[in-house]
Design an enzyme around this catalytic site. Structure first.
Site, PDB file in Angstrom:
ATOM      1  N   CYS A   1       0.834  -1.203   0.000  1.00  0.00           N
ATOM      2  CA  CYS A   1       0.000   0.000   0.000  1.00  0.00           C
ATOM      3  C   CYS A   1       0.875   1.262   0.000  1.00  0.00           C
ATOM      4  CB  CYS A   1      -0.932   0.097   1.194  1.00  0.00           C
ATOM      5  SG  CYS A   1      -1.924  -1.370   1.443  1.00  0.00           S
TER       6      CYS A   1
ATOM      7  N   GLU B   1       5.314 -13.104 -14.888  1.00  0.00           N
ATOM      8  CA  GLU B   1       4.864 -11.968 -14.083  1.00  0.00           C
ATOM      9  C   GLU B   1       3.988 -10.991 -14.869  1.00  0.00           C
ATOM     10  OE1 GLU B   1       8.303  -9.812 -12.743  1.00  0.00           O
ATOM     11  OE2 GLU B   1       7.227  -8.819 -11.124  1.00  0.00           O
TER      12      GLU B   1
ATOM     13  N   LYS C   1       5.006  -3.482  -6.420  1.00  0.00           N
ATOM     14  CA  LYS C   1       6.443  -3.316  -6.617  1.00  0.00           C
ATOM     15  C   LYS C   1       7.221  -3.699  -5.362  1.00  0.00           C
ATOM     16  CE  LYS C   1      10.075  -1.734  -8.814  1.00  0.00           C
ATOM     17  NZ  LYS C   1      10.587  -2.630  -9.859  1.00  0.00           N
TER      18      LYS C   1
ATOM     19  N   TRP D   1      -2.835  -2.597  -1.627  1.00  0.00           N
ATOM     20  CA  TRP D   1      -2.587  -3.987  -2.023  1.00  0.00           C
ATOM     21  C   TRP D   1      -3.184  -4.818  -0.898  1.00  0.00           C
ATOM     22  CZ3 TRP D   1      -0.110  -8.472  -0.423  1.00  0.00           C
ATOM     23  CH2 TRP D   1       0.082  -9.444  -1.413  1.00  0.00           C
TER      24      TRP D   1
ATOM     25  N   GLU E   1      15.479 -15.662 -14.505  1.00  0.00           N
ATOM     26  CA  GLU E   1      14.969 -14.291 -14.505  1.00  0.00           C
ATOM     27  C   GLU E   1      14.036 -14.063 -15.703  1.00  0.00           C
ATOM     28  OE1 GLU E   1      14.669 -12.101 -12.489  1.00  0.00           O
ATOM     29  OE2 GLU E   1      14.362 -10.264 -13.599  1.00  0.00           O
TER      30      GLU E   1
ATOM     31  N   ARG F   1       3.021   0.349  -5.312  1.00  0.00           N
ATOM     32  CA  ARG F   1       2.893  -0.291  -4.004  1.00  0.00           C
ATOM     33  C   ARG F   1       1.593  -1.076  -3.873  1.00  0.00           C
ATOM     34  NH1 ARG F   1       6.699   1.695  -0.672  1.00  0.00           N
ATOM     35  NH2 ARG F   1       5.612   0.829   1.112  1.00  0.00           N
TER      36      ARG F   1
ATOM     37  N   LYS G   1      10.077 -13.048 -15.431  1.00  0.00           N
ATOM     38  CA  LYS G   1       9.564 -11.843 -16.076  1.00  0.00           C
ATOM     39  C   LYS G   1       8.388 -12.180 -16.968  1.00  0.00           C
ATOM     40  CE  LYS G   1      11.306  -9.558 -14.410  1.00  0.00           C
ATOM     41  NZ  LYS G   1      12.095  -8.862 -13.434  1.00  0.00           N
TER      42      LYS G   1
ATOM     43  N   HIS H   1      16.024 -35.346 -16.408  1.00  0.00           N
ATOM     44  CA  HIS H   1      15.657 -35.872 -15.085  1.00  0.00           C
ATOM     45  C   HIS H   1      14.189 -35.623 -14.771  1.00  0.00           C
ATOM     46  CE1 HIS H   1      19.821 -36.859 -14.305  1.00  0.00           C
ATOM     47  NE2 HIS H   1      20.130 -35.691 -14.841  1.00  0.00           N
TER      48      HIS H   1
ATOM     49  N   ASN I   1      -0.508   1.710   5.903  1.00  0.00           N
ATOM     50  CA  ASN I   1       0.317   0.774   5.136  1.00  0.00           C
ATOM     51  C   ASN I   1       0.992  -0.158   6.138  1.00  0.00           C
ATOM     52  OD1 ASN I   1       3.578   1.107   3.560  1.00  0.00           O
ATOM     53  ND2 ASN I   1       2.152  -0.563   3.456  1.00  0.00           N
ATOM     54  N   GLY I   2       0.713  -1.440   6.029  1.00  0.00           N
ATOM     55  CA  GLY I   2       1.321  -2.397   6.954  1.00  0.00           C
ATOM     56  C   GLY I   2       0.323  -3.473   7.334  1.00  0.00           C
TER      57      GLY I   2
HETATM   58  C1  AGP Z   1      10.599  -8.654 -10.090  1.00  0.00           C
HETATM   59  O1  AGP Z   1      10.202  -8.348 -11.364  1.00  0.00           O
HETATM   60  C2  AGP Z   1       9.612  -8.692  -9.052  1.00  0.00           C
HETATM   61  N1  AGP Z   1       8.545  -7.832  -9.175  1.00  0.00           N
HETATM   62  C3  AGP Z   1      10.004  -9.199  -7.687  1.00  0.00           C
HETATM   63  O2  AGP Z   1      10.410 -10.510  -7.860  1.00  0.00           O
HETATM   64  C4  AGP Z   1      11.067  -8.424  -6.892  1.00  0.00           C
HETATM   65  O3  AGP Z   1      12.300  -8.550  -7.495  1.00  0.00           O
HETATM   66  C5  AGP Z   1      11.074  -8.960  -5.460  1.00  0.00           C
HETATM   67  O4  AGP Z   1       9.835  -8.712  -4.865  1.00  0.00           O
HETATM   68  C6  AGP Z   1      12.182  -8.383  -4.629  1.00  0.00           C
HETATM   69  O5  AGP Z   1      12.050  -6.998  -4.467  1.00  0.00           O
HETATM   70  P1  AGP Z   1      13.228  -6.136  -3.884  1.00  0.00           P
HETATM   71  O6  AGP Z   1      14.366  -6.245  -4.818  1.00  0.00           O
HETATM   72  O7  AGP Z   1      12.672  -4.741  -3.811  1.00  0.00           O
HETATM   73  O8  AGP Z   1      13.556  -6.691  -2.527  1.00  0.00           O
END
Ligand code: AGP
Length: 594
Positions: free
Chosen positions: A2, A478, A589, A72, A471, A27, A475, A494, A98-99
């Site tokens: 949030c 995601e 994020k 969120w 990675e 957020r 991506k 395997h 937020n929290g």
């Molecule tokens: C990456 O595209 C993500 N959205 C996510 O995996 C991110 O890298 C992860 O939440 C870690 O975040 P940070 O680097 O801010 O700790």
């Protein structure tokens, strides 16, 4: 997660709050709402992102006091009733939060016994009513906030309006970020500096257990011992916190295209005047360590895999890499004289904050945070912080921060072994990045077109190319919602090879001379089972028919040199599927809940 904003005495509170919340959408964006004080507290909120606020708010209104929230969802589904701001039962106090309040159920039970009624499923409604409960007996906000602070367990950044204090916006913080923007004749509050950057360049980072209020002319902060403190503002330049799209249609595209600049900047900062520029004490502690443990989440974890392998190969230091949320439940630090490197773009990731707490409680181990966010919660708890200087990353999908993390780990490794070749190798990647940007976007877009309607995609590689595959796969899933998996080429037989079927797209990275021929064999294995293979190879290892060929570079720098291929691919697939590239569903994020 949030994001929250608040303001006292600003000229255009409506614009500040709406535009500010849009900047904090990274957020979370399940719902958004705004509350302001006129003759009474007015609340406008609904599900959906802050973009809908323009429609649900009156087109103009006057107020000295405004708060806003983008959510969120944690406690309670995304719904209008669960959206913030939340009002207390007598409708005289409103707040945004937020929290996560860990003891919300206990506190709710207590308040129910006192005759309170609850309309939402949120922990926040518990907080606002507990505050009202304390205020009704003390008739004083300072006392009430102190009492509230003593009762709340968990994390909170709160911005609070009380009808009896029409000139003051109250705040309280623990665990979640909260920052004050110091204005002239007004003051602001927000989860980070970006919403406030248009109005001021002076910011105060609140510390845990800080509470107090801002008015038009005053900022009063009390620390955990209830002492009035004078926290000095820091000045930030607008460019470093700017959310300007600079003509790009999406932040993700802009951020991918900034990778070359980010790498150049890292080299110029950490290898200035042809000398490595890291804290000598940090290097000493690292050199003395017999084991380096890396922790991160998501993309940052993937960067740690690369960093760990580089440290092992180039510095001969044994390393172990952990996913933060896993390590926290089996918190063993390998080695007799360990060193811990935490990697986090945001510096606010709850899983890592939890790990750091464990490390600090149990061991006297030096810690380094590699982050993009100065003053973040994590950076306040570690021994050393090294900044990425990648510029603000807005898109939920991390791109330039990943390349910067890998570049920085390579530079740190170079500094440790006084290896100047590392800088030369890194500089070489810049041409590769630029040529991908200038020449390969169209063929990558063509691959995106071909894979976009598939339900499954595989990525294969070995060693550093496997780390990049992880990675690339993250991506793609995601932001395009296509199921994808990354495997080391040698693991296929395997088990996973059972999943290869006619037409299944398999994207293969071949950039390492030592693994290239094994990867070519793996390609034959999947091809003969019907897979449609797209090979990304360096020139010297390429073969006829490879889909994307890039200039040679030091193979351990794949994460810097060619990560943009993975990022563009995910970007184009998401775009072609009509998804919101920068704000994928269910994500935020900054993952500030465990
Ligand atoms: C990456 O595209 C993500 N959205 C996510 O995996 C991110 O890298 C992860 O939440 C870690 O975040 P940070 O680097 O801010 O700790």
């Amino acid at each position: 997660m949030c994001g929250i904003v608040g303001a006292v005495g600003i000229n255009n509170p409506r614009d500040y709050a709406i535009e500010g919340l849009k900047m904090l959408e990274y957020r979370g964006y399940d719902s958004a709402g705004i509350g302001f004080l006129s003759d009474k507290i007015n609340i406008f909120k609904d599900i959906g992102s802050p973009n809908h606020l323009d429609d649900i708010l009156p087109s103009s209104f006057e107020t000295e006091l405004i708060i806003g929230h983008t959510r969120w969802a944690t406690h309670g589904t995304p719904s209008k009733i669960n959206s913030h701001p939340h009002l207390s039962c007598n409708r005289k106090i409103a707040l945004v939060h937020n929290g996560v309040i860990d003891n919300a159920n206990e506190l709710r039970t207590f308040l129910l016994s006192q005759g309170y009624k609850f309309y939402s499923d949120t922990d926040t409604e518990v907080v606002v009513n507990l505050l009202e409960y304390f205020y009704l007996s003390s008739k004083d906000m300072h006392t009430s906030l102190t009492l509230l602070k003593d009762q709340l367990e968990g994390s909170y950044a709160l911005a609070i309006i009380n009808e009896d204090y029409p000139d003051s916006l109250f705040m309280l913080k623990k665990g979640s970020p909260l920052m004050i923007g110091k204005g002239k004749g007004f003051n602001l509050i927000a989860s980070d500096a970006s919403p406030m950057a248009k109005y001021t360049n002076e910011f105060i980072d609140l510390e845990d257990y800080d509470f107090g209020y801002i008015s038009k002319k005053e900022i009063k902060i009390f620390d955990k011992n209830n002492n009035l403190v004078d926290r000095k503002p820091i000045v930030k330049d607008a460019e470093s916190i700017s959310h300007d799209l600079k003509g790009y249609p999406h932040y993700m595209l802009k951020e991918i295209e900034e990778i070359d600049e980010v790498v150049k900047r890292a080299i110029s900062i950490y290898h200035e005047d042809n000398q490595y520029q890291f804290d000598s004490k940090l290097l000493k502690d690292l050199r003395e360590a017999d084991h380096v443990m890396f922790i991160g989440c998501g993309t940052s974890y993937h960067a740690s895999l690369v960093g760990g392998r580089i440290f092992e190969i180039c510095n001969n230091i044994p390393t172990t890499e952990y996913i933060a949320s896993e390590w926290a439940f089996h918190p063993v630090i390998p080695g007799k004289k360990p060193f811990v490197i935490l990697i986090s773009q945001s510096g606010e990731t709850a899983d890592l904050i939890h790990c750091l707490k464990i490390i600090k409680e149990k061991n006297n181990v030096p810690t380094l945070l590699i982050t993009n966010t100065p003053g973040s919660t994590l950076s306040r708890g570690v021994t050393y912080t090294v900044l990425l200087h990648a510029g603000v990353e807005v898109s939920v999908a991390s791109t330039k921060a990943y390349a910067a993390q890998v570049a920085l780990l390579a530079l740190l490794s170079g500094a440790l072994s006084k290896n100047e070749k590392m800088v030369v190798d890194l500089k070489d990647t810049i041409d590769v990045i630029d040529s991908i940007k200038n020449n390969l976007k169209q063929p990558i877009e063509q691959i995106a077109e071909e894979i976009k309607d598939h339900d499954n995609v595989f990525f294969l590689g070995r060693s550093f190319d496997y780390f990049l595959s992880l990675e690339a796969s993250l991506k793609l899933k995601e932001i395009s919602y296509i199921h994808s998996e990354a495997y080391p080429g040698g693991e296929l037989k395997h088990g996973p090879i059972a999943l290869i079927s006619e037409g299944l797209p398999v994207i293969v990275f071949i950039t390492d001379p030592t693994t290239a021929s094994s990867m070519r064999s793996n390609i034959e294995e999947v091809k003969s089972r019907g897979a449609k293979v797209y090979v990304v190879a360096t020139k010297s290892l390429s073969k006829k028919g490879d889909a994307l060929i890039v200039d040679d570079y030091a193979h351990f720098l794949s994460g810097v040199a060619i990560s943009s291929i993975a990022f563009y691919l995910a970007y184009f697939v998401s775009l072609k599927k009509g998804y919101n590239v920068d704000k994928p569903r269910n994500l935020a994020k900054s993952v500030t809940v465990e």
